[in-house]
Scaffold this motif. Structure first.
Motif, PDB file in Angstrom:
ATOM      1  N   PRO A  51       0.568  -1.376   0.118  1.00 34.34           N
ATOM      2  CA  PRO A  51      -0.056   0.095  -0.104  1.00 34.34           C
ATOM      3  C   PRO A  51       0.971   1.273  -0.025  1.00 34.34           C
ATOM      4  N   ASP A  52       1.879   1.052   0.517  1.00 33.84           N
ATOM      5  CA  ASP A  52       2.853   2.429   0.772  1.00 33.84           C
ATOM      6  C   ASP A  52       4.020   2.596  -0.550  1.00 33.84           C
ATOM      7  N   ALA A  53       4.610   1.351  -0.851  1.00 39.69           N
ATOM      8  CA  ALA A  53       5.712   1.332  -1.663  1.00 39.69           C
ATOM      9  C   ALA A  53       5.269   0.916  -3.186  1.00 39.69           C
ATOM     10  N   GLY A  54       3.907   0.349  -3.239  1.00 38.12           N
ATOM     11  CA  GLY A  54       3.343   0.109  -4.877  1.00 38.12           C
ATOM     12  C   GLY A  54       4.038  -1.258  -5.115  1.00 38.12           C
ATOM     13  N   SER A  55       4.112  -1.565  -6.740  1.00 41.99           N
ATOM     14  CA  SER A  55       4.397  -2.536  -6.838  1.00 41.99           C
ATOM     15  C   SER A  55       5.866  -3.188  -6.768  1.00 41.99           C
ATOM     16  N   LEU A  56       6.188  -4.326  -6.232  1.00 38.40           N
ATOM     17  CA  LEU A  56       7.417  -4.742  -6.273  1.00 38.40           C
ATOM     18  C   LEU A  56       7.652  -5.998  -6.937  1.00 38.40           C
ATOM     19  N   LEU A  58       9.960  -9.297  -6.694  1.00 39.67           N
ATOM     20  CA  LEU A  58      11.307  -9.484  -5.935  1.00 39.67           C
ATOM     21  C   LEU A  58      11.741 -10.865  -6.235  1.00 39.67           C
ATOM     22  N   THR A  59      12.860 -11.302  -6.099  1.00 34.76           N
ATOM     23  CA  THR A  59      13.390 -12.447  -6.340  1.00 34.76           C
ATOM     24  C   THR A  59      13.408 -13.324  -4.867  1.00 34.76           C
ATOM     25  N   TYR A  60      13.196 -14.394  -4.785  1.00 37.56           N
ATOM     26  CA  TYR A  60      12.936 -15.080  -3.691  1.00 37.56           C
ATOM     27  C   TYR A  60      13.818 -16.340  -3.493  1.00 37.56           C
ATOM     28  N   GLN A  61      14.339 -16.654  -2.369  1.00 39.01           N
ATOM     29  CA  GLN A  61      15.282 -18.058  -2.228  1.00 39.01           C
ATOM     30  C   GLN A  61      14.733 -18.527  -0.747  1.00 39.01           C
ATOM     31  N   GLU A  81      17.034  -6.171  -7.353  1.00 38.06           N
ATOM     32  CA  GLU A  81      18.369  -5.931  -7.898  1.00 38.06           C
ATOM     33  C   GLU A  81      18.683  -4.263  -7.256  1.00 38.06           C
ATOM     34  N   PRO A  82      19.929  -4.130  -6.672  1.00 36.95           N
ATOM     35  CA  PRO A  82      20.223  -2.901  -5.965  1.00 36.95           C
ATOM     36  C   PRO A  82      20.425  -1.703  -7.312  1.00 36.95           C
ATOM     37  N   GLY A  83      19.470  -0.664  -6.783  1.00 39.45           N
ATOM     38  CA  GLY A  83      19.676   0.369  -7.633  1.00 39.45           C
ATOM     39  C   GLY A  83      18.370   0.571  -8.805  1.00 39.45           C
ATOM     40  N   SER A  84      17.633  -0.588  -8.761  1.00 41.38           N
ATOM     41  CA  SER A  84      16.498  -0.865  -9.442  1.00 41.38           C
ATOM     42  C   SER A  84      15.290   0.015  -8.831  1.00 41.38           C
ATOM     43  N   PRO A  85      14.183   0.043  -9.586  1.00 45.54           N
ATOM     44  CA  PRO A  85      13.099   0.812  -8.983  1.00 45.54           C
ATOM     45  C   PRO A  85      12.517  -0.047  -7.921  1.00 45.54           C
ATOM     46  N   ASP A  86      12.768  -1.509  -8.004  1.00 41.26           N
ATOM     47  CA  ASP A  86      12.234  -2.386  -6.998  1.00 41.26           C
ATOM     48  C   ASP A  86      12.888  -2.243  -5.823  1.00 41.26           C
ATOM     49  N   GLY A  87      14.372  -2.116  -6.080  1.00 41.39           N
ATOM     50  CA  GLY A  87      15.367  -2.079  -4.987  1.00 41.39           C
ATOM     51  C   GLY A  87      15.165  -0.775  -4.324  1.00 41.39           C
ATOM     52  N   ASP A  88      14.767   0.224  -5.075  1.00 40.23           N
ATOM     53  CA  ASP A  88      14.472   1.757  -4.322  1.00 40.23           C
ATOM     54  C   ASP A  88      13.284   1.438  -3.313  1.00 40.23           C
TER      55      ASP A  88
END
Length: 95
Positions: A51-56, A58-61, A81-88
């Protein structure tokens, strides 16, 4: 995962009762259970909407942490991924 755990612990009475109850009340469960379709995913990607960060995305293990022959815990690690929109967006949640 229920089928995997049922195979791992075939004498677990509570699990057997749960499977029996689900089979009785749910046609969909009964059909899927009868198919014996077992796949354990050892990693991949998942999409979330926070609800706050929006769409993510993510890679999971998953990491299995056995405690004993009869007991185990699992920890699932999610990364971006560092520096990616998902990472941010993930950094935003960590702050």
């Amino acid at each position: 995962m229920l089928r995997v755990e049922a195979g791992r612990y075939p004498h677990d009475k509570a699990r057997r009762e749960l499977i029996g109850e689900l089979s009785t009340v749910s046609t969909e469960f009964r059909t899927r259970w009868a198919a014996h379709d077992v796949r354990v995913h050892h990693g991949g990607t998942k999409r979330f909407h926070h609800p706050d960060a929006g769409s993510l995305e993510l890679t999971y293990q998953p990491l299995d942490l056995p405690l004993s022959v009869r007991e185990a815990h699992a920890v699932t690690v999610y990364t971006a991924e560092p520096g990616s929109p998902d990472g941010d967006r993930l950094k935003l949640l960590a702050s």
